[in-house]
Design an enzyme around this catalytic site. Sequence first.
Site, PDB file in Angstrom:
ATOM      1  N   PHE A 184      -4.347   0.596  -3.826  1.00  0.00           N
ATOM      2  CA  PHE A 184      -5.740   0.147  -3.847  1.00  0.00           C
ATOM      3  C   PHE A 184      -5.916  -1.369  -3.889  1.00  0.00           C
ATOM      4  O   PHE A 184      -6.863  -1.878  -4.510  1.00  0.00           O
ATOM      5  CB  PHE A 184      -6.497   0.814  -5.018  1.00  0.00           C
ATOM      6  CG  PHE A 184      -6.161   2.256  -5.179  1.00  0.00           C
ATOM      7  CD1 PHE A 184      -6.368   3.152  -4.130  1.00  0.00           C
ATOM      8  CD2 PHE A 184      -5.578   2.748  -6.345  1.00  0.00           C
ATOM      9  CE1 PHE A 184      -6.030   4.487  -4.249  1.00  0.00           C
ATOM     10  CE2 PHE A 184      -5.228   4.074  -6.476  1.00  0.00           C
ATOM     11  CZ  PHE A 184      -5.448   4.947  -5.422  1.00  0.00           C
ATOM     12  N   CYS A 185      -5.005  -2.092  -3.251  1.00  0.00           N
ATOM     13  CA  CYS A 185      -5.088  -3.569  -3.222  1.00  0.00           C
ATOM     14  C   CYS A 185      -5.188  -4.145  -4.632  1.00  0.00           C
ATOM     15  O   CYS A 185      -5.901  -5.137  -4.863  1.00  0.00           O
ATOM     16  CB  CYS A 185      -6.266  -4.053  -2.384  1.00  0.00           C
ATOM     17  SG  CYS A 185      -6.136  -3.567  -0.672  1.00  0.00           S
TER      18      CYS A 185
END
Length: 478
Positions: free
Chosen positions: A392-393
């Site tokens: 998720f970055c």
Amino acid sequence: MTVVAELSPCLEAVSSGSPASATAALAPVEPLLPVVGGTTTVPLVDGTQRVYANLDYAASAPALQAVADRVTEVLPLYASVHRGAGYLSQVSTALYESARQTIARFVDAREDDVAVVTRNTTDALNLLAGVIPAGGRVLVLDLEHHANLLPWLRTSDRHAHGHRTTILPIAATVAATLESLAAELAANPYALVTVSGASNVTGEALPVERVVEIAHAAGARVAVDGAQLVPHRGFSLAATGADYVAFSGHKTYAPFGAGALVGRRDWLDSGTPYLAGGGAVRDVRADRTVWQPAPARHEAGSPNVVGAIALAEACDALAALPAGALAAHESALRSRLVEGLEQVPGVQVVRIWPDADEPVGVVTFTVADHNPGLVAAYLAAEHGIGVRDGRFCAHPLLSRLGASEGAIRASVGVGTPSEAVDRLVGALHAYVADGPRSRYEVVDGCWAVVDDTRPLIEVHGLDHLAATAAAACGPALD
Ligand SMILES: Cc1ncc(COP(=O)(O)O)c(C=O)c1O
């Protein structure tokens, strides 16, 4: 390399229906606002079709119907803005500038704040990173999305503006994290503290008002990464006292390529724009450039007029909801989801702090001994559910949470019915009990159904799925 997933030993016994779960007895929750695509059906591997259960709002939310209607309404009026002499150029300019005001009003900007139309949150935070006064130090926590981490590290690495960035590790509780923030700010002078308004992994956040109190007492400004907070809860610059907020149109039900940075005018009026070009300048000669003040200074090139109008429409639609309705809708769905997930054997919901305020509608979980990519592919192929898997970055946070191999995220919003949440919980029960019905393999880093025979939705420009899906997933577990 191709890896084929283990098939369930009791394949024949699997039912796609939901086993009994706590959610079955709850009253249904309907969408709060109509969204485009809310009834779109997708093909499943068993040959049937189901309404798509979009549980990936935190990544990108569908357009509100009101936004799509507004775009259709203004497109015939669209023409060049700002320097066009024609009638429609003036109409478009007025609509663009009025959209800017609506966007500023939506986040309760103060009278002397300025709203810059950006591409998205990433763009807005990179812009802000470029205008911090020379020598200003930046403090950021290690839970941030890469969009609120890398722009500050980049300026630090390059010494482009003489910033120094400190990444402060979060503590075990919100209270201890606030203490550690206060201690760091007391020990060292900072120009800016930049914090997430809501984590894109767990939906949790530090209380912004407290961060502002602590930072302002130490002479630092506060920027809020509002990518999740703004669409899921709304935000007020005036009430929180925060100095800047950045957010994205595509997460705020207006996926037309615009976002915003709203906040204090002085840095934005004096900082060098990171995007140079027409519209941002007053006068250019071979030996010098005179820049415009903000916002024009930071909107070089032709602006995204339709994107800004779409975002403003979304802001108006959200602002018109009865007070508390947005939070109540998400809260009902979130608790239903978390309570449901907690009853699935082996499923663990990930949390950062035990004492955080109620998170926004973003829930991340792991399924013990099962690859998140495989589970996500199964949910899509066998149940028509769209979730997200990976890191998720937010790689530092995922490592901290013990999920550096990735996890699964389900997120909700105004267009989510409880049926989508219940379907996810039921599908996970079935998965844990019996495994997937289909065979899955890893192709170029992505889990996919072996010999997927699902028909393509008929739409111009779509001639295959596998290659695009692989390109989108990639091996990097982003
Ligand atoms: C908390 C947070 N910040 C920043 C971003 C970046 O947003 P965008 O991709 O719209 O620039 C995201 C996107 O997921 C996010 O969740």
